[in-house]
Design a protein around this motif. Sequence first.
Motif, PDB file in Angstrom:
ATOM      1  N   VAL A  51      -5.213   5.570   7.521  1.00 39.72           N
ATOM      2  CA  VAL A  51      -4.036   5.723   6.651  1.00 39.72           C
ATOM      3  C   VAL A  51      -3.435   7.119   6.809  1.00 39.72           C
ATOM      4  O   VAL A  51      -2.216   7.274   6.956  1.00 39.72           O
ATOM      5  CB  VAL A  51      -4.425   5.464   5.173  1.00 39.72           C
ATOM      6  N   ARG A  52      -4.285   8.137   6.790  1.00 37.76           N
ATOM      7  CA  ARG A  52      -3.776   9.510   6.919  1.00 37.76           C
ATOM      8  C   ARG A  52      -3.114   9.736   8.276  1.00 37.76           C
ATOM      9  O   ARG A  52      -2.071  10.388   8.377  1.00 37.76           O
ATOM     10  CB  ARG A  52      -4.922  10.522   6.766  1.00 37.76           C
ATOM     11  N   PRO A  67       0.803  -1.230   0.000  1.00 34.93           N
ATOM     12  CA  PRO A  67       0.000   0.000   0.000  1.00 34.93           C
ATOM     13  C   PRO A  67       0.833   1.276   0.000  1.00 34.93           C
ATOM     14  O   PRO A  67       0.497   2.245  -0.694  1.00 34.93           O
ATOM     15  CB  PRO A  67      -0.846  -0.116   1.263  1.00 34.93           C
ATOM     16  N   ARG A  91     -21.421  10.291  -3.371  1.00 39.12           N
ATOM     17  CA  ARG A  91     -20.712   9.093  -2.915  1.00 39.12           C
ATOM     18  C   ARG A  91     -21.625   8.298  -1.990  1.00 39.12           C
ATOM     19  O   ARG A  91     -22.660   8.798  -1.552  1.00 39.12           O
ATOM     20  CB  ARG A  91     -19.416   9.475  -2.194  1.00 39.12           C
ATOM     21  N   GLU A 114     -10.995  -2.766  -1.801  1.00 40.30           N
ATOM     22  CA  GLU A 114     -10.221  -2.537  -0.585  1.00 40.30           C
ATOM     23  C   GLU A 114      -8.834  -1.977  -0.918  1.00 40.30           C
ATOM     24  O   GLU A 114      -8.375  -1.019  -0.300  1.00 40.30           O
ATOM     25  CB  GLU A 114     -10.099  -3.847   0.176  1.00 40.30           C
ATOM     26  N   GLN A 131      -9.734  14.644   6.349  1.00 39.36           N
ATOM     27  CA  GLN A 131      -8.438  15.300   6.574  1.00 39.36           C
ATOM     28  C   GLN A 131      -8.382  15.916   7.966  1.00 39.36           C
ATOM     29  O   GLN A 131      -7.396  15.804   8.682  1.00 39.36           O
ATOM     30  CB  GLN A 131      -8.199  16.393   5.523  1.00 39.36           C
ATOM     31  N   TYR A 187       0.223   7.945   8.384  1.00 33.82           N
ATOM     32  CA  TYR A 187       1.207   8.660   7.561  1.00 33.82           C
ATOM     33  C   TYR A 187       1.689   9.914   8.281  1.00 33.82           C
ATOM     34  O   TYR A 187       2.890  10.214   8.287  1.00 33.82           O
ATOM     35  CB  TYR A 187       0.612   9.016   6.191  1.00 33.82           C
ATOM     36  N   SER A 198     -19.852   7.028   7.560  1.00 36.54           N
ATOM     37  CA  SER A 198     -19.334   7.785   6.419  1.00 36.54           C
ATOM     38  C   SER A 198     -18.424   6.945   5.526  1.00 36.54           C
ATOM     39  O   SER A 198     -18.331   7.189   4.329  1.00 36.54           O
ATOM     40  CB  SER A 198     -18.627   9.056   6.883  1.00 36.54           C
ATOM     41  N   GLY A 199     -17.757   5.944   6.050  1.00 32.98           N
ATOM     42  CA  GLY A 199     -17.001   5.008   5.210  1.00 32.98           C
ATOM     43  C   GLY A 199     -16.002   5.671   4.280  1.00 32.98           C
ATOM     44  O   GLY A 199     -15.962   5.363   3.094  1.00 32.98           O
ATOM     45  N   GLY A 200     -15.174   6.576   4.801  1.00 31.96           N
ATOM     46  CA  GLY A 200     -14.220   7.290   3.945  1.00 31.96           C
ATOM     47  C   GLY A 200     -12.997   6.479   3.558  1.00 31.96           C
ATOM     48  O   GLY A 200     -12.296   6.826   2.618  1.00 31.96           O
ATOM     49  N   PHE A 201     -12.704   5.405   4.284  1.00 31.42           N
ATOM     50  CA  PHE A 201     -11.574   4.521   3.972  1.00 31.42           C
ATOM     51  C   PHE A 201     -10.237   5.250   3.994  1.00 31.42           C
ATOM     52  O   PHE A 201      -9.367   4.960   3.174  1.00 31.42           O
ATOM     53  CB  PHE A 201     -11.749   3.855   2.596  1.00 31.42           C
ATOM     54  N   GLN A 202     -10.026   6.207   4.918  1.00 29.33           N
ATOM     55  CA  GLN A 202      -8.768   6.948   4.849  1.00 29.33           C
ATOM     56  C   GLN A 202      -8.255   7.505   6.162  1.00 29.33           C
ATOM     57  O   GLN A 202      -7.076   7.880   6.232  1.00 29.33           O
ATOM     58  CB  GLN A 202      -8.886   8.108   3.857  1.00 29.33           C
ATOM     59  N   GLN A 239     -22.626   6.277   1.472  1.00 27.43           N
ATOM     60  CA  GLN A 239     -22.411   6.109   2.905  1.00 27.43           C
ATOM     61  C   GLN A 239     -23.152   4.847   3.330  1.00 27.43           C
ATOM     62  O   GLN A 239     -23.990   4.340   2.606  1.00 27.43           O
ATOM     63  CB  GLN A 239     -22.981   7.304   3.681  1.00 27.43           C
ATOM     64  N   GLU A 282      -7.430   1.913  -0.397  1.00 28.10           N
ATOM     65  CA  GLU A 282      -6.239   2.017   0.457  1.00 28.10           C
ATOM     66  C   GLU A 282      -5.111   2.786  -0.244  1.00 28.10           C
ATOM     67  O   GLU A 282      -4.504   3.676   0.355  1.00 28.10           O
ATOM     68  CB  GLU A 282      -5.755   0.615   0.835  1.00 28.10           C
ATOM     69  N   ASN A 292     -11.062  -0.643   9.662  1.00 24.21           N
ATOM     70  CA  ASN A 292     -10.758  -0.491   8.236  1.00 24.21           C
ATOM     71  C   ASN A 292     -11.495   0.696   7.622  1.00 24.21           C
ATOM     72  O   ASN A 292     -10.925   1.470   6.861  1.00 24.21           O
ATOM     73  CB  ASN A 292     -11.145  -1.767   7.488  1.00 24.21           C
ATOM     74  N   SER A 310     -13.918   8.917  -1.545  1.00 22.50           N
ATOM     75  CA  SER A 310     -14.014   7.488  -1.835  1.00 22.50           C
ATOM     76  C   SER A 310     -15.420   7.102  -2.264  1.00 22.50           C
ATOM     77  O   SER A 310     -16.400   7.742  -1.903  1.00 22.50           O
ATOM     78  CB  SER A 310     -13.620   6.685  -0.593  1.00 22.50           C
ATOM     79  N   ALA A 365      -2.714  11.147   1.375  1.00 16.47           N
ATOM     80  CA  ALA A 365      -1.963  11.561   2.563  1.00 16.47           C
ATOM     81  C   ALA A 365      -0.627  12.169   2.137  1.00 16.47           C
ATOM     82  O   ALA A 365      -0.197  13.193   2.674  1.00 16.47           O
ATOM     83  CB  ALA A 365      -1.749  10.362   3.482  1.00 16.47           C
ATOM     84  N   SER A 378     -15.267   3.327   8.685  1.00 15.98           N
ATOM     85  CA  SER A 378     -16.379   3.495   9.608  1.00 15.98           C
ATOM     86  C   SER A 378     -17.666   3.021   8.954  1.00 15.98           C
ATOM     87  O   SER A 378     -17.805   3.036   7.727  1.00 15.98           O
ATOM     88  CB  SER A 378     -16.503   4.961  10.028  1.00 15.98           C
ATOM     89  N   ALA A 419      -5.921   6.463  -0.526  1.00 17.70           N
ATOM     90  CA  ALA A 419      -5.760   7.143   0.766  1.00 17.70           C
ATOM     91  C   ALA A 419      -4.271   7.406   1.019  1.00 17.70           C
ATOM     92  O   ALA A 419      -3.894   8.487   1.502  1.00 17.70           O
ATOM     93  CB  ALA A 419      -6.357   6.289   1.892  1.00 17.70           C
ATOM     94  N   ILE A 439       1.369   1.289   7.838  1.00 15.75           N
ATOM     95  CA  ILE A 439       0.015   0.787   8.115  1.00 15.75           C
ATOM     96  C   ILE A 439      -0.410  -0.142   6.989  1.00 15.75           C
ATOM     97  O   ILE A 439      -0.131   0.113   5.812  1.00 15.75           O
ATOM     98  CB  ILE A 439      -1.008   1.933   8.306  1.00 15.75           C
ATOM     99  N   VAL A 440      -1.086  -1.211   7.363  1.00 18.89           N
ATOM    100  CA  VAL A 440      -1.713  -2.127   6.406  1.00 18.89           C
ATOM    101  C   VAL A 440      -3.190  -2.213   6.768  1.00 18.89           C
ATOM    102  O   VAL A 440      -3.539  -2.343   7.943  1.00 18.89           O
ATOM    103  CB  VAL A 440      -1.057  -3.531   6.458  1.00 18.89           C
ATOM    104  N   ASN A 441      -4.054  -2.146   5.765  1.00 15.86           N
ATOM    105  CA  ASN A 441      -5.506  -2.224   5.982  1.00 15.86           C
ATOM    106  C   ASN A 441      -6.024  -3.643   5.742  1.00 15.86           C
ATOM    107  O   ASN A 441      -5.285  -4.503   5.275  1.00 15.86           O
ATOM    108  CB  ASN A 441      -6.219  -1.265   5.020  1.00 15.86           C
ATOM    109  N   GLY A 442      -7.300  -3.829   6.011  1.00 13.95           N
ATOM    110  CA  GLY A 442      -7.949  -5.113   5.713  1.00 13.95           C
ATOM    111  C   GLY A 442      -7.443  -6.262   6.559  1.00 13.95           C
ATOM    112  O   GLY A 442      -7.513  -7.418   6.152  1.00 13.95           O
TER     113      GLY A 442
END
Lengths: 336, 257
Positions: free
Chosen positions: B137-138, A75, A145, A100, B96, B141, B130-134, A147, A104, B125, A119, A111, B127, A107, B147-150
């Motif tokens: 990771v942010r 990733p 998007r 997935e 962010q 960083y 909202s499920g932003g998927f980030q 939710q 990832e 992994n 997303s 960052a 929420s 993101a 970091i590894v997801n999943g």
Amino acid sequence: MISPVLAVLEHDRGAMAEAAREALTFGRGLAESLGAGLEALLIGSDDADLVAEAGAYGAAAVHTVTHPVLSDFGPEAWGEAIARAAGMLKPAAVLAGGSERGNEVMAQAAARLDLPFVSNCTAIDPSGADGSGVDSGSGEWSITRIQWGGSLLEDVRLAAALPLVTCGLHAVASEPLPEPVSPAAAGLEIDLDPALARTVVKDRVVLEAGVTLPTAPVVVGGGRGVGSAEGFGPLEELAGLLGGRVGCSRAVTNNGWRPHSDQVGQTGTRIAPEIYIASGISGAIQHWVGAMGSKHILAINTDPEANMVVKADWAVIGDLHEVIPAISAEIRRRHP
Amino acid sequence: MLRILCCVKRVPAPGARINVTADGLAVDAAHLGFTTSPHEECGVEEAVQIAERCGGEVTVLTLGPPEAAEQLRYAASVGAHRGVLVPADGGARDPQRTAAILAEAIRRLESADGAGPFDLIVFGNESADSGGFQVGVRTAYGLGRPIVNGVKGIEIDGPAVRVRREIDGGFEVYEMEMPAAVGVKEGINLPRYPTMKGRLASKRLEIEILDLDAPLGGQTMVRLRRPAETVSETAILGHGPEAAPAVADVLESLGVL
């Protein structure tokens, strides 16, 4: 000349992911609304078959990044490659599939670039028109998007020097161009820090070959109505006859009747079979969002008002413990 | 002794239908309970199991309304040792901004009393709402952590953490030197229920408050709405086992039989 849209090609050691085909399909629409072209970014490979497949889905050019640290998926290494490629190519937007891995790596890229990342988009209007068809002139994009795994839609405004987005998994059906284009492939010189190897895949373990839940053409699902771990025997039999797999609801996993890897839902697997046979499943939101990618749904339930029955294409009203063995028997009779 | 941090989010617990408030800016939670986002509930359980196995202390961190203290107390009732709340101001949140606040909160916790970095930071992994998927990771960083997801399996091996991630038909293995971070998924474990002793401990938990803020990011919510209902005409093929031939006809017409 408007810069092209750049689609990240998700692949696993040379096998293109369906999410990448969806990203290219979605990317064609976005490029068209911008009056721009579509190009692709291929990370960790310069394989000619992948380049050709990108062309079949509309990429006019494919930029490849190869480097020793990209020997397998990682990733951080992929995110860094996307961020650096974006800096060199200056695209109008960078897009990946909402898998997935896709979410990832985007993101990670966001960052690194200190930019927003939206997303799981289902619709993008780069004019910022917010449905009215009038360009807002703000330079912001209007995006829809998902939710709650798809049970709600969120309209957002995106203000970014470079929009970074993924398209929701199965939000579009992948579709090749009527006539494939032959993309020009060119390597990008990107020197990556060897330290990025710290999150590259070290090893893989294969547990099962053949049909798996995310790719099965038929899924036979069972919910609370199945009643026990042993109750799944007839579902296994039917799935076997149809070359499919057994799935289950969260209630089943929480009761310990099936492993979590069989769970269909927002926090489990998203399935997309030709037909989902959902038996004894009421159809709560959590389950529905994992099942809604199915092309057809047949519900078997004692309750004709159950959410899953209402949303199904076909339904059998009855006790799954009687109906499922009868279906298996009928299949055996027709195909002895 | 391992120091493990787990970040959690308070989310509504929906049933069969999710409604939106009249202004379209939030889920109508008037008739809903609240819970810890499912992946993160498993994250707390995993952190507690690691601490039990290897020896360690689990701190749970949340950014949210004052009521999110409930989620910290719940975490304490299943074995977490510390709870830290960063009160949200009720204004707009975006990934962010959330990640910047969490990273700053973690820096404060790590610099307090010369504690040093958490060995492992556990995120969900994504929420449930909202499920932003980030955010994980942010945040990682921002802290310079891998970091590894999943993640569906965690094994501590000396100074390293080995994690498993599901792929189609198997799993991948990653190995990181700690301090490191992971985004875990439901299924990594089956979270325990609180014991009576745990409930008592959770009542005594002293929640630490950190007041922090960060600038807004570039993604702004305009409104939430329900998607158009896909009303499909459900064809009833029959009642009970007599419907089997009609089912077989459907399967044949789809070419799966």
